[in-house]
Write an enzyme that holds these catalytic residues in place. Structure first.
Site, PDB file in Angstrom:
ATOM      1  N   TYR A 217       0.838  -1.251  -0.069  1.00  0.00           N
ATOM      2  CA  TYR A 217       0.079  -0.126  -0.038  1.00  0.00           C
ATOM      3  C   TYR A 217       0.972   1.275   0.186  1.00  0.00           C
ATOM      4  O   TYR A 217       1.615   1.659   1.010  1.00  0.00           O
ATOM      5  CB  TYR A 217      -0.798   0.099   1.284  1.00  0.00           C
TER       6      TYR A 217
ATOM      7  N   LYS B  37      -1.653  -1.571  -3.977  1.00  0.00           N
ATOM      8  CA  LYS B  37      -2.569  -0.351  -3.801  1.00  0.00           C
ATOM      9  C   LYS B  37      -1.872   0.984  -4.064  1.00  0.00           C
ATOM     10  O   LYS B  37      -1.024   1.382  -3.039  1.00  0.00           O
ATOM     11  CB  LYS B  37      -3.352  -0.190  -2.651  1.00  0.00           C
TER      12      LYS B  37
END
Length: 297
Positions: A138, A166
């Site tokens: 992330y 992400k």
């Protein structure tokens, strides 16, 4: 890759954590899980940034994830936020999630302490080696103060259970570079609602969405359309939601989305824990206008 792409695709909600007087409201989490199942959301991230993971204790953090899995009862994939800026703590949280029933973990780039790229590589390597759970990196440098470079993502993709990223940079030029370095099967999920549609047009698999908390059915439909190549219909939905995509960050996430969810009756109060404070009165008309444009009120 040890998991199939369909588990990580489409509109995945970055679920907010309902609170009553600052305490987690588990009944309202259950209600939200049902809302997302009925609306057709493709997945739920529990205990991410939007879920206020940084203001909950580890015990609370793990309990919220376990209860979310329990409420979902296998009807929607649950991804667990499991990151920390201390590698040992991230490993501890990740180990506590083994056997809980999540389909994978979302692990944020260590924030505040600004490690080198080698430090980031070793951080994620240690986490991945502590579990068999699929790991999604992330990257959100606007919050962490540290950018996980595409070249480092490429290196990390060689670790079997690191399956995707992400990307919340909003920089679409990174997507093809990451795909080149990490391979076409490496999962790319947008962490930026405003560029989510465009990222899927370029080959991304979906979006981990804040807007989805409020417009779950629309976000699910938009993602399904764009992934099927129906770009014009997807764009029509996206244009209704575009102000929400931007204005939900008029103050720090999740302040605006909690207030909006309260106004829509999805939660009973927009309670947060300090240092987060309620949405300012000056920002409220902007959110109301965005909700109106989206057709939600």
């Amino acid at each position: 890759m040890i998991m199939s792409v369909p588990l990580f695709h489409g509109s995945i909600v970055a679920l907010l954590t309902p609170m009553t007087h600052g305490e987690v409201n588990y009944q309202e989490i259950k209600n939200l899980v049902e809302y997302h199942i009925q609306a057709g959301s493709h997945g739920i991230v529990a205990m991410g940034t939007t879920g206020e993971s940084t203001t909950l204790s580890i015990d609370e953090h793990v309990k919220v994830i376990k209860k979310t899995v329990e409420f979902a009862d296998g009807r929607i994939p649950i991804i667990a936020g499991s990151g920390s800026n201390a590698t040992s703590e991230a490993v501890t949280i990740t180990k506590l999630l083994n056997g809980v029933g999540v389909v994978g973990c979302l692990s944020v780039v260590p924030y505040y302490n600004k490690p080198t790229q080698e430090g980031l590589y070793l951080h994620y390597k240690a986490i991945a080696e502590s579990t068999e759970l699929p790991q999604i990196l992330y990257n959100v440098p606007s919050r962490t103060g540290c950018d996980l470079k595409p070249e480092t993502i490429g290196r990390l993709s060689e670790i079997p259970n690191i399956i995707g990223v992400k990307e919340a940079t909003g920089d679409l030029t990174r997507l093809p570079l990451i795909k080149t370095l990490a391979g076409e099967d490496f999962i790319f999920l947008s962490g930026d609602d405003a560029t989510g549609l465009e990222s899927m047009k370029l080959g991304g698999q979906g979006v981990i969405s804040v807007t989805n908390n409020l417009a779950a059915a629309d976000m699910a439909k938009m993602c399904e359309l764009v992934l099927a190549g129906n770009f014009a219909e997807a764009e029509a939905i996206n244009q209704r939601l575009i102000d929400l995509h931007h204005d939900l960050f008029i103050e720090a996430n999740p302040i605006p989305v909690k207030w909006a969810a309260y106004k829509l009756g999805l939660i009973s109060e927009p309670s947060l824990r300090l240092p987060l404070t309620p949405l300012s009165e000056t920002a409220q008309p902007t959110i109301l206008k965005a909700l109106q444009k989206a057709g939600l009120i």
